[in-house]
Design an enzyme around this catalytic site. Structure first.
Site, PDB file in Angstrom:
ATOM      1  N   CYS A   1       0.814  -1.220   0.000  1.00  0.00           N
ATOM      2  CA  CYS A   1       0.000   0.000   0.000  1.00  0.00           C
ATOM      3  C   CYS A   1       0.847   1.270   0.000  1.00  0.00           C
ATOM      4  O   CYS A   1       0.593   2.196  -0.766  1.00  0.00           O
ATOM      5  CB  CYS A   1      -1.016  -0.001   1.134  1.00  0.00           C
ATOM      6  SG  CYS A   1      -0.349  -0.026   2.805  1.00  0.00           S
TER       7      CYS A   1
ATOM      8  N   HIS B   1      -2.809   0.094   6.985  1.00  0.00           N
ATOM      9  CA  HIS B   1      -3.161   0.183   5.570  1.00  0.00           C
ATOM     10  C   HIS B   1      -3.455   1.633   5.229  1.00  0.00           C
ATOM     11  O   HIS B   1      -3.978   2.381   6.049  1.00  0.00           O
ATOM     12  CB  HIS B   1      -4.374  -0.693   5.248  1.00  0.00           C
ATOM     13  CG  HIS B   1      -4.633  -0.767   3.781  1.00  0.00           C
ATOM     14  ND1 HIS B   1      -3.794  -1.433   2.920  1.00  0.00           N
ATOM     15  CD2 HIS B   1      -5.594  -0.209   3.013  1.00  0.00           C
ATOM     16  CE1 HIS B   1      -4.249  -1.294   1.676  1.00  0.00           C
ATOM     17  NE2 HIS B   1      -5.345  -0.561   1.711  1.00  0.00           N
TER      18      HIS B   1
ATOM     19  N   HIS C   1      -5.735   2.325  -3.853  1.00  0.00           N
ATOM     20  CA  HIS C   1      -4.781   1.688  -2.945  1.00  0.00           C
ATOM     21  C   HIS C   1      -4.355   0.353  -3.516  1.00  0.00           C
ATOM     22  O   HIS C   1      -4.882  -0.102  -4.532  1.00  0.00           O
ATOM     23  CB  HIS C   1      -5.409   1.506  -1.558  1.00  0.00           C
ATOM     24  CG  HIS C   1      -6.636   0.632  -1.551  1.00  0.00           C
ATOM     25  ND1 HIS C   1      -6.697  -0.554  -0.870  1.00  0.00           N
ATOM     26  CD2 HIS C   1      -7.844   0.775  -2.160  1.00  0.00           C
ATOM     27  CE1 HIS C   1      -7.901  -1.101  -1.027  1.00  0.00           C
ATOM     28  NE2 HIS C   1      -8.607  -0.322  -1.816  1.00  0.00           N
TER      29      HIS C   1
END
Length: 182
Positions: free
Chosen positions: A91, A142, A154
């Site tokens: 990410c 994340h 993402h």
């Protein structure tokens, strides 16, 4: 939802007629629900033109457009822990690459470094290009790039570089904070 789409694709396969596949399907579905899984993604873009929210400033629309172009280039690139290239992204690797390619900005490389930088932004003050962070398994692990409306881009562990909804059932209760890097 992505799990439903995926499972219907698998079910239409002649492999489903073989019993050994059923336990594997259960395992794959369980894995898809873990970690940074993105269970509620928006439909694939398939080359659709980016449309910034109607209330976006010209600067925000330009930022979103440049980030969208990078997203389109990498959409579907697989997740790879520590990855920061077209071979695979985690990410923060996707975020760093998108900011570098789209905006010529160097961001910290890891999620924890990103969390320690930038300016905190309230969810109701988000602008295109802000980073959004999510708490998974008790810690912020994340992140994605807010694109306007309720969408963010993402790299998901389950399907790679994708676009998801902040209000999707997986993400809405995991949102923890946002940061702006001007």
């Amino acid at each position: 939802d992505a799990i439903g789409d995926w499972s219907s694709d698998v079910c239409s396969s002649d492999l489903m007629n073989r019993r050994p596949v059923l336990p594997m399907l259960a395992i794959l579905m369980a894995v898809g629900l873990a970690g940074c899984a993105s269970n509620q993604n928006l439909p694939p873009t398939n080359g659709t033109t980016w449309q910034p929210p109607h209330n976006a400033t010209p600067e925000d629309a330009a930022t979103a457009d440049r980030l969208w172009q990078v997203f389109e280039r990498y959409e579907g690139t697989p997740y790879r822990y520590g990855g920061a290239s077209a071979n695979g992204f985690d990410c923060s690797g996707f975020i760093a690459t998108a900011f570098d390619e789209a905006l010529g900005r160097q961001l910290p490389r890891t999620t924890s470094q990103m969390l320690a930088s930038g300016d905190v932004v309230g969810r109701d003050q988000l602008r295109a290009g802000d980073l959004v962070f999510f708490r998974i398994k008790g810690k912020d692990q994340h992140a994605g790039i807010y694109m306007g409306g309720d969408s963010f881009i993402h790299s998901s562990t389950s399907i790679g570089v994708t676009r998801s909804s902040l209000n999707g059932y997986y993400w809405r209760d995991r949102f923890s904070q946002a940061r702006r890097f001007d």
